[in-house]
Design a protein around this motif. Structure first.
Motif, PDB file in Angstrom:
ATOM      1  N   GLY A 150       0.807  -1.209   0.000  1.00 33.82           N
ATOM      2  CA  GLY A 150       0.000   0.000   0.000  1.00 33.82           C
ATOM      3  C   GLY A 150       0.841   1.261   0.000  1.00 33.82           C
ATOM      4  N   TYR A 151       0.254   2.333  -0.489  1.00 32.90           N
ATOM      5  CA  TYR A 151       0.893   3.652  -0.514  1.00 32.90           C
ATOM      6  C   TYR A 151      -0.220   4.690  -0.626  1.00 32.90           C
ATOM      7  CZ  TYR A 151      -0.187   3.091  -5.437  1.00 32.90           C
ATOM      8  OH  TYR A 151      -0.853   2.878  -6.611  1.00 32.90           O
ATOM      9  N   PRO A 152      -0.024   5.906  -0.116  1.00 33.38           N
ATOM     10  CA  PRO A 152      -1.049   6.947  -0.258  1.00 33.38           C
ATOM     11  C   PRO A 152      -1.134   7.418  -1.711  1.00 33.38           C
ATOM     12  CG  PRO A 152       0.479   7.459   1.525  1.00 33.38           C
ATOM     13  CD  PRO A 152       1.089   6.347   0.734  1.00 33.38           C
ATOM     14  N   ARG A 153      -2.356   7.622  -2.162  1.00 30.33           N
ATOM     15  CA  ARG A 153      -2.638   8.074  -3.525  1.00 30.33           C
ATOM     16  C   ARG A 153      -3.445   9.356  -3.410  1.00 30.33           C
ATOM     17  NH1 ARG A 153      -5.781   3.543  -6.742  1.00 30.33           N
ATOM     18  NH2 ARG A 153      -3.881   2.388  -6.196  1.00 30.33           N
ATOM     19  N   ILE A 154      -2.878  10.496  -3.831  1.00 25.91           N
ATOM     20  CA  ILE A 154      -3.564  11.781  -3.709  1.00 25.91           C
ATOM     21  C   ILE A 154      -3.651  12.451  -5.079  1.00 25.91           C
ATOM     22  CG2 ILE A 154      -2.870  12.056  -1.300  1.00 25.91           C
ATOM     23  CD1 ILE A 154      -0.745  14.017  -2.138  1.00 25.91           C
ATOM     24  N   ILE A 155      -4.584  13.386  -5.207  1.00 31.51           N
ATOM     25  CA  ILE A 155      -4.880  14.012  -6.492  1.00 31.51           C
ATOM     26  C   ILE A 155      -4.619  15.513  -6.412  1.00 31.51           C
ATOM     27  CG2 ILE A 155      -6.738  14.580  -8.110  1.00 31.51           C
ATOM     28  CD1 ILE A 155      -8.021  11.908  -7.460  1.00 31.51           C
ATOM     29  N   ALA A 156      -3.919  16.049  -7.406  1.00 34.09           N
ATOM     30  CA  ALA A 156      -3.744  17.496  -7.518  1.00 34.09           C
ATOM     31  C   ALA A 156      -5.111  18.131  -7.737  1.00 34.09           C
ATOM     32  CB  ALA A 156      -2.810  17.825  -8.678  1.00 34.09           C
ATOM     33  N   ALA A 157      -5.516  19.020  -6.828  1.00 35.38           N
ATOM     34  CA  ALA A 157      -6.883  19.535  -6.868  1.00 35.38           C
ATOM     35  C   ALA A 157      -6.942  20.905  -6.220  1.00 35.38           C
ATOM     36  CB  ALA A 157      -7.828  18.574  -6.144  1.00 35.38           C
ATOM     37  N   ASN A 158      -7.307  21.919  -7.002  1.00 32.16           N
ATOM     38  CA  ASN A 158      -7.542  23.247  -6.444  1.00 32.16           C
ATOM     39  C   ASN A 158      -9.026  23.601  -6.430  1.00 32.16           C
ATOM     40  OD1 ASN A 158      -4.727  23.546  -6.285  1.00 32.16           O
ATOM     41  ND2 ASN A 158      -4.839  25.707  -6.823  1.00 32.16           N
ATOM     42  N   GLY A 159      -9.746  23.214  -7.478  1.00 33.88           N
ATOM     43  CA  GLY A 159     -11.160  23.546  -7.565  1.00 33.88           C
ATOM     44  C   GLY A 159     -12.025  22.644  -6.715  1.00 33.88           C
ATOM     45  N   PRO A 160     -13.234  23.102  -6.389  1.00 30.69           N
ATOM     46  CA  PRO A 160     -14.110  22.329  -5.491  1.00 30.69           C
ATOM     47  C   PRO A 160     -14.504  20.971  -6.045  1.00 30.69           C
ATOM     48  CG  PRO A 160     -15.269  24.215  -6.446  1.00 30.69           C
ATOM     49  CD  PRO A 160     -13.831  24.405  -6.757  1.00 30.69           C
ATOM     50  N   LYS A 161     -14.702  20.846  -7.354  1.00 33.93           N
ATOM     51  CA  LYS A 161     -15.128  19.565  -7.915  1.00 33.93           C
ATOM     52  C   LYS A 161     -14.011  18.530  -7.873  1.00 33.93           C
ATOM     53  CE  LYS A 161     -18.691  21.519 -10.934  1.00 33.93           C
ATOM     54  NZ  LYS A 161     -19.163  21.690 -12.335  1.00 33.93           N
ATOM     55  N   MET A 162     -12.785  18.956  -8.196  1.00 32.64           N
ATOM     56  CA  MET A 162     -11.673  18.009  -8.146  1.00 32.64           C
ATOM     57  C   MET A 162     -11.352  17.648  -6.698  1.00 32.64           C
ATOM     58  SD  MET A 162      -9.809  16.257 -10.294  1.00 32.64           S
ATOM     59  CE  MET A 162      -9.593  17.110 -11.864  1.00 32.64           C
ATOM     60  N   LEU A 163     -11.500  18.597  -5.773  1.00 34.45           N
ATOM     61  CA  LEU A 163     -11.305  18.285  -4.353  1.00 34.45           C
ATOM     62  C   LEU A 163     -12.318  17.238  -3.885  1.00 34.45           C
ATOM     63  CD1 LEU A 163     -10.583  21.800  -2.828  1.00 34.45           C
ATOM     64  CD2 LEU A 163      -9.119  19.783  -2.576  1.00 34.45           C
ATOM     65  N   ALA A 164     -13.567  17.409  -4.304  1.00 28.62           N
ATOM     66  CA  ALA A 164     -14.590  16.438  -3.924  1.00 28.62           C
ATOM     67  C   ALA A 164     -14.258  15.066  -4.489  1.00 28.62           C
ATOM     68  CB  ALA A 164     -15.955  16.910  -4.411  1.00 28.62           C
ATOM     69  N   LEU A 165     -13.773  15.027  -5.723  1.00 24.77           N
ATOM     70  CA  LEU A 165     -13.387  13.749  -6.320  1.00 24.77           C
ATOM     71  C   LEU A 165     -12.236  13.122  -5.549  1.00 24.77           C
ATOM     72  CD1 LEU A 165     -13.788  11.742  -8.690  1.00 24.77           C
ATOM     73  CD2 LEU A 165     -12.001  13.028  -9.901  1.00 24.77           C
ATOM     74  N   ALA A 166     -11.249  13.938  -5.167  1.00 25.01           N
ATOM     75  CA  ALA A 166     -10.115  13.424  -4.398  1.00 25.01           C
ATOM     76  C   ALA A 166     -10.580  12.794  -3.095  1.00 25.01           C
ATOM     77  CB  ALA A 166      -9.119  14.552  -4.119  1.00 25.01           C
ATOM     78  N   GLY A 167     -11.543  13.428  -2.450  1.00 25.09           N
ATOM     79  CA  GLY A 167     -12.069  12.861  -1.217  1.00 25.09           C
ATOM     80  C   GLY A 167     -12.839  11.578  -1.433  1.00 25.09           C
ATOM     81  N   GLU A 168     -13.395  11.420  -2.631  1.00 26.30           N
ATOM     82  CA  GLU A 168     -14.207  10.241  -2.920  1.00 26.30           C
ATOM     83  C   GLU A 168     -13.375   9.046  -3.361  1.00 26.30           C
ATOM     84  OE1 GLU A 168     -17.532   8.812  -6.218  1.00 26.30           O
ATOM     85  OE2 GLU A 168     -17.059  10.948  -6.022  1.00 26.30           O
ATOM     86  N   VAL A 169     -12.404   9.256  -4.260  1.00 27.15           N
ATOM     87  CA  VAL A 169     -11.732   8.119  -4.900  1.00 27.15           C
ATOM     88  C   VAL A 169     -10.263   7.969  -4.518  1.00 27.15           C
ATOM     89  CG1 VAL A 169     -13.294   8.291  -6.881  1.00 27.15           C
ATOM     90  CG2 VAL A 169     -11.032   9.373  -7.013  1.00 27.15           C
ATOM     91  N   ALA A 170      -9.718   8.914  -3.758  1.00 26.26           N
ATOM     92  CA  ALA A 170      -8.295   8.858  -3.416  1.00 26.26           C
ATOM     93  C   ALA A 170      -8.106   9.014  -1.911  1.00 26.26           C
ATOM     94  CB  ALA A 170      -7.525   9.942  -4.181  1.00 26.26           C
ATOM     95  N   ASP A 171      -6.847   9.062  -1.504  1.00 22.97           N
ATOM     96  CA  ASP A 171      -6.519   9.187  -0.078  1.00 22.97           C
ATOM     97  C   ASP A 171      -6.333  10.621   0.356  1.00 22.97           C
ATOM     98  OD1 ASP A 171      -6.400   6.329   0.413  1.00 22.97           O
ATOM     99  OD2 ASP A 171      -4.553   6.343  -0.762  1.00 22.97           O
TER     100      ASP A 171
END
Length: 306
Positions: A150-171
């Motif tokens: 295992g390893y943490p998987r995070i998403i580059a996200a500044n806008g609210p929609k990409m942040l919401a996606l990061a919270g849903e599908v990533a760490d």
């Protein structure tokens, strides 16, 4: 990852890290990179982040070399460009590094820009759908299977929609070049159990720092959606139009080491788990490493007091 694993990642990263300076016009000698990360580790930093665009450098290959060159340092990608490799390959590469160096890798993923997709012969599509599809496909079965690490998987996200996606599908998420108000919103969006890494733009110049920072902010405002996002955070249209001191001071840490450390503390207080220092593009690799060493006493003090 579960909450316990994300908490372990928070502890491993520590409050403050740095991005390895980059060169865009020359290929960096790997020996110089090894020496740089050893110097940064000796200076007291616990985490180093590295970038990737398209072509010329594979960030996972780079991390493999740098992990082997250091004793305990954690490395993250800021970011691994999703157009550089297939999702199952990204997972397999990251999992192999995680198996070889447990607890020492964080995979930051970014959707990049349309021209980067075009450079690989693919359509950029809709960023949210593209990123969702990529992260979903990372875990698709392969033959042979990826290592079970295992390893943490995070998403580059500044806008609210990409942040919401990061919270849903990533760490977690990795916003960058934004004020502390955005960090607070990102924490609210992600909730307490996700990893929030913030990229802090830095101009470590005690004399002409603000004016150099103003030039950097002017470049940032040319990106689509940046101005509107800042207005939503409470900055006036005049702040944006005139590139006001208020706006410059909010977006860029400038001045001496104490000023940079203070800005890192702002983001930590707003909810960041980890702040990574991004020197201005064009700083140069050797000069950048020198400057990061000069910042180390102030930034590692942030870590000590956290």
């Amino acid at each position: 990852m579960n909450t316990t694993e994300i908490e372990a990642a928070r502890k491993a990263l520590g409050p403050v890290g740095v991005c390895l300076p980059v060169e865009f016009t020359t290929a960096l000698d790997i020996g110089a990179q090894r020496e740089a990360v050893r110097r940064l580790e000796a200076a007291g930093y616990g985490a180093v982040w590295t970038n990737e665009v398209i072509g010329g450098k594979d960030v996972l290959a780079q991390l493999a070399v740098l992990l082997a060159a250091t004793e305990r340092m954690v490395f993250g990608t800021s970011i691994a460009n999703i157009w550089a490799r297939e999702p199952q390959t990204a997972h397999g590469g990251a999992a192999l590094l995680a198996q070889a160096y447990p607890g020492r890798i964080v995979l930051g993923l970014g959707v990049g820009y349309p021209e980067q997709a075009a450079g690989t012969g693919r359509e950029f599509g809709r960023p949210l759908a593209t990123m969702r599809d990529y992260v979903t496909r990372m875990d698709a079965p392969t033959w042979p299977p990826a290592p079970a690490a295992g390893y943490p998987r995070i998403i580059a996200a500044n806008g609210p929609k990409m942040l919401a996606l990061a919270g849903e599908v990533a760490d977690g998420a990795l916003p960058a070049g934004a004020p502390a108000e955005q960090t607070a919103l990102a924490r609210t969006s992600l909730g307490p159990d996700k990893l929030l890494v913030v990229g802090l733009s830095v101009v470590p110049d005690a004399d002409a720092g603000r004016e150099t920072a103003r030039e950097r902010v002017t470049e940032m405002l040319a990106r689509p959606g940046t101005s509107a996002g800042l207005v939503r955070l409470g900055y006036s249209e005049e702040d944006v139009r005139d590139v006001s001191d208020r706006l410059v001071d909010a977006l860029i840490a400038h001045g001496g080491p104490a000023a940079v450390a203070a800005k890192a503390r702002e983001h930590l207080a707003a909810g960041a788990d980890h702040v990574t220092v991004l020197l201005s593009p064009g700083t140069g690799f050797a000069t950048g490493v020198d400057r990061l060493e000069q910042l180390a006493p102030a930034l590692t003090e942030v870590t000590r007091l956290a």
